[in-house]
Design a protein around this motif. Structure first.
Motif, short mmCIF file in Angstrom:
data_model
loop_
_atom_site.label_atom_id
_atom_site.label_comp_id
_atom_site.label_asym_id
_atom_site.label_seq_id
_atom_site.Cartn_x
_atom_site.Cartn_y
_atom_site.Cartn_z
N LEU A 194 0.99 -1.35 0.00
CA LEU A 194 0.16 0.12 -0.02
C LEU A 194 0.78 1.33 -0.12
O LEU A 194 0.53 2.14 -0.59
CB LEU A 194 -0.81 0.06 1.21
CG LEU A 194 -1.93 1.23 1.20
CD1 LEU A 194 -2.82 1.33 -0.04
CD2 LEU A 194 -2.85 0.81 2.51
N ASN A 195 2.11 1.13 0.79
CA ASN A 195 2.52 2.24 0.72
C ASN A 195 3.96 2.41 -0.36
O ASN A 195 4.43 3.57 -0.65
CB ASN A 195 3.40 2.71 2.16
CG ASN A 195 2.31 2.62 3.37
OD1 ASN A 195 1.76 3.77 3.55
ND2 ASN A 195 1.91 1.70 3.96
N VAL A 196 4.51 1.25 -0.59
CA VAL A 196 5.79 1.56 -1.43
C VAL A 196 5.38 1.05 -2.94
O VAL A 196 5.51 1.77 -3.83
CB VAL A 196 6.84 0.55 -1.00
CG1 VAL A 196 8.18 0.62 -1.78
CG2 VAL A 196 7.33 0.88 0.49
N GLU A 197 4.61 -0.17 -3.01
CA GLU A 197 4.50 -0.58 -4.42
C GLU A 197 3.47 0.35 -5.00
O GLU A 197 3.64 0.44 -6.29
CB GLU A 197 3.98 -1.91 -4.27
CG GLU A 197 3.77 -2.60 -5.76
CD GLU A 197 3.46 -4.23 -5.85
OE1 GLU A 197 3.07 -4.51 -6.74
OE2 GLU A 197 3.31 -4.79 -4.73
N SER A 198 2.60 0.86 -4.48
CA SER A 198 1.70 1.85 -4.97
C SER A 198 2.32 2.93 -5.51
O SER A 198 2.06 3.59 -6.70
CB SER A 198 0.31 2.20 -4.12
OG SER A 198 0.92 3.01 -2.77
N ALA A 199 3.13 3.63 -5.03
CA ALA A 199 4.12 5.02 -5.09
C ALA A 199 4.89 4.38 -6.21
O ALA A 199 5.03 5.45 -7.16
CB ALA A 199 4.91 5.29 -4.03
N TRP A 200 5.39 3.46 -6.47
CA TRP A 200 6.10 2.88 -7.52
C TRP A 200 5.36 2.87 -8.80
O TRP A 200 5.61 3.41 -9.84
CB TRP A 200 7.19 1.80 -7.28
CG TRP A 200 7.39 1.17 -8.48
CD1 TRP A 200 7.17 -0.18 -9.13
CD2 TRP A 200 8.61 1.67 -9.30
NE1 TRP A 200 8.05 -0.30 -10.37
CE2 TRP A 200 8.92 0.74 -10.36
CE3 TRP A 200 9.29 2.89 -9.33
CZ2 TRP A 200 9.53 0.84 -11.34
CZ3 TRP A 200 10.20 3.11 -10.45
CH2 TRP A 200 10.19 2.31 -11.35
N LEU A 201 4.29 2.13 -8.45
CA LEU A 201 3.27 1.92 -9.96
C LEU A 201 2.83 3.11 -10.34
O LEU A 201 2.72 3.28 -11.64
CB LEU A 201 2.13 0.88 -9.48
CG LEU A 201 2.44 -0.64 -9.17
CD1 LEU A 201 1.40 -1.21 -8.71
CD2 LEU A 201 3.17 -1.11 -10.49
N VAL A 247 5.03 14.11 -5.82
CA VAL A 247 5.12 14.55 -4.57
C VAL A 247 4.76 13.19 -3.92
O VAL A 247 3.59 12.59 -3.87
CB VAL A 247 4.29 15.81 -4.23
CG1 VAL A 247 4.46 15.97 -2.57
CG2 VAL A 247 4.70 17.02 -4.83
N ASN A 248 5.69 12.71 -2.99
CA ASN A 248 5.35 11.31 -2.25
C ASN A 248 4.95 11.89 -0.55
O ASN A 248 5.89 12.55 -0.12
CB ASN A 248 6.54 10.12 -2.25
CG ASN A 248 6.97 10.05 -3.50
OD1 ASN A 248 5.81 9.44 -4.15
ND2 ASN A 248 7.99 9.79 -3.87
N VAL A 249 3.84 11.33 0.11
CA VAL A 249 3.81 11.76 1.29
C VAL A 249 4.25 10.59 2.15
O VAL A 249 3.63 9.29 2.01
CB VAL A 249 2.26 11.90 1.47
CG1 VAL A 249 1.76 12.16 3.04
CG2 VAL A 249 1.67 13.08 0.71
N THR A 250 5.01 10.90 3.26
CA THR A 250 5.54 9.76 4.05
C THR A 250 5.56 10.35 5.49
O THR A 250 4.60 11.11 5.61
CB THR A 250 7.10 9.76 3.66
OG1 THR A 250 8.03 10.80 4.14
CG2 THR A 250 7.45 9.40 2.19
N LEU A 251 6.03 9.76 6.29
CA LEU A 251 5.84 9.76 7.90
C LEU A 251 7.03 10.33 8.44
O LEU A 251 8.05 9.85 8.14
CB LEU A 251 5.49 8.54 8.47
CG LEU A 251 3.90 8.19 8.00
CD1 LEU A 251 3.52 6.97 9.08
CD2 LEU A 251 2.84 9.09 8.42
N VAL A 272 6.62 -1.03 12.69
CA VAL A 272 7.83 -1.34 11.95
C VAL A 272 7.37 -1.73 10.40
O VAL A 272 8.44 -1.22 9.78
CB VAL A 272 8.30 -2.81 12.75
CG1 VAL A 272 7.45 -3.92 12.70
CG2 VAL A 272 10.04 -2.96 11.90
N HIS A 273 6.54 -1.96 10.11
CA HIS A 273 6.06 -2.20 8.89
C HIS A 273 5.90 -0.70 8.20
O HIS A 273 6.65 -0.77 6.85
CB HIS A 273 4.77 -2.88 8.58
CG HIS A 273 3.65 -2.64 9.65
ND1 HIS A 273 3.88 -1.52 10.47
CD2 HIS A 273 2.49 -3.10 9.81
CE1 HIS A 273 2.59 -1.42 11.01
NE2 HIS A 273 1.95 -2.47 10.83
N SER A 274 5.23 0.24 8.80
CA SER A 274 5.07 1.45 8.21
C SER A 274 6.49 2.11 8.13
O SER A 274 6.81 2.97 7.22
CB SER A 274 4.04 2.15 9.09
OG SER A 274 3.99 3.61 8.52
N GLY A 275 7.10 2.13 9.17
CA GLY A 275 8.67 2.73 9.09
C GLY A 275 9.52 2.18 7.97
O GLY A 275 10.07 2.94 7.28
#
Length: 277
Positions: free
Chosen positions: A119-126, A145-149, A159-162
């Motif tokens: 949801l966070n990495v692969e989607s941004a790449w696609l 523009v990528n929104v991160t934390l 840990v998964h989100s980080g």
């Protein structure tokens, strides 16, 4: 629609923007602000109803909606092709879709970990790859523009989100370097604790109630403050900005809590007052 509180009305006039995760929170605030500034905004998400609610906030400025699971390559490609067919190009992509759940590391299953990474990495790449190859590279122009934390230290319970957000920030810097030759600027906004409905209602009350005290500015952020950073990066003001991660968190990334600590203050709140005397 009301005017922007910060920017000139026509700052993004005519710009074509695609924004993921536009049905709530930061995505909703950003979509409305970008539309206020004259952009032709398309928002996507997995459910039609929240997207329609965001679109209704556009008033006289239409915000287009599209149901899309940004984890799925075929759906992403169809979404991007549709926007390009309707508008001829995509000027700015905002990868805002994301999510996580609070859990101790030992309780996170492989499936749960993969879900957050997708949801966070692969989607941004696609999304980035589809927009770049479908429009931006050929036009030699574009903004992502990528929104991160933040905070950028370890985040116990996530840990998964980080791990996912760190990957997106590295991807931001790498794509900014590779795609600079095509005139594509790639940046990220690392968001701290912001008073979205999700934060205020979906996380433990004990956790949320102490957050403001952990931030040097002494308060939670406002979703519009993130929207303004996204609008800035979409504007000509950021023409020489690429590969940057802009942290918007009230100073939390630098220090935990206010300064000076209460046990160091004299009556005037200044820990150095005695030394100056």
């Amino acid at each position: 629609m009301e005017r922007s509180r910060i920017f000139a009305d026509d700052l993004l006039a005519g710009q074509v923007v695609l924004l993921s995760g536009g049905g709530s929170g930061l995505g909703r605030a950003a979509a409305v602000e970008l539309a206020r500034l004259g952009a032709r905004v398309t928002i996507c998400g997995r459910r039609a109803e929240p997207l329609a609610e965001t679109a209704a906030l556009g008033g006289e400025t239409p915000i287009e909606t599209a149901v899309c699971d940004v984890r799925e390559e075929e759906q992403v490609n169809a979404l991007v092709a549709g926007v390009i067919e309707r508008h001829g190009r995509i000027d700015t992509l905002v990868n805002n879709a994301g999510g996580q759940f609070l859990a101790p590391a030992e309780a996170i299953t492989p499936k749960g970990f993969r879900t957050v990474i997708r949801l966070n990495v692969e989607s941004a790449w696609l999304m980035s790859h589809a927009v770049a190859t479908g429009s931006m590279i050929e036009r030699r122009s574009g903004r992502i523009v990528n929104v991160t934390l933040t905070p950028h230290n370890g985040m116990p319970g996530m840990v998964h989100s980080g791990a996912a957000r760190a990957a997106v920030e590295n991807m931001t810097r790498t794509l900014a370097t590779e795609w600079a030759r095509f005139g594509i600027r790639v940046n990220a906004v690392a968001v701290g604790q912001v008073a979205t409905d999700t934060l205020l209602t979906k996380y433990p009350e004990q956790m949320v109630s102490g957050m403001a005290g952990s931030i040097p500015l002494g308060r939670l952020g406002d979703p519009m403050e993130i929207a303004w950073q996204i609008a800035y990066l979409a504007s000509p003001a950021a023409d020489f900005t690429t590969g940057s991660v802009i942290t918007v968190d009230g100073g939390r990334d630098n220090w935990l809590g206010g300064w000076p600590p209460s046990n160091m203050r004299d009556d005037g709140g200044d820990p150095l007052a005695e030394e100056r005397r």
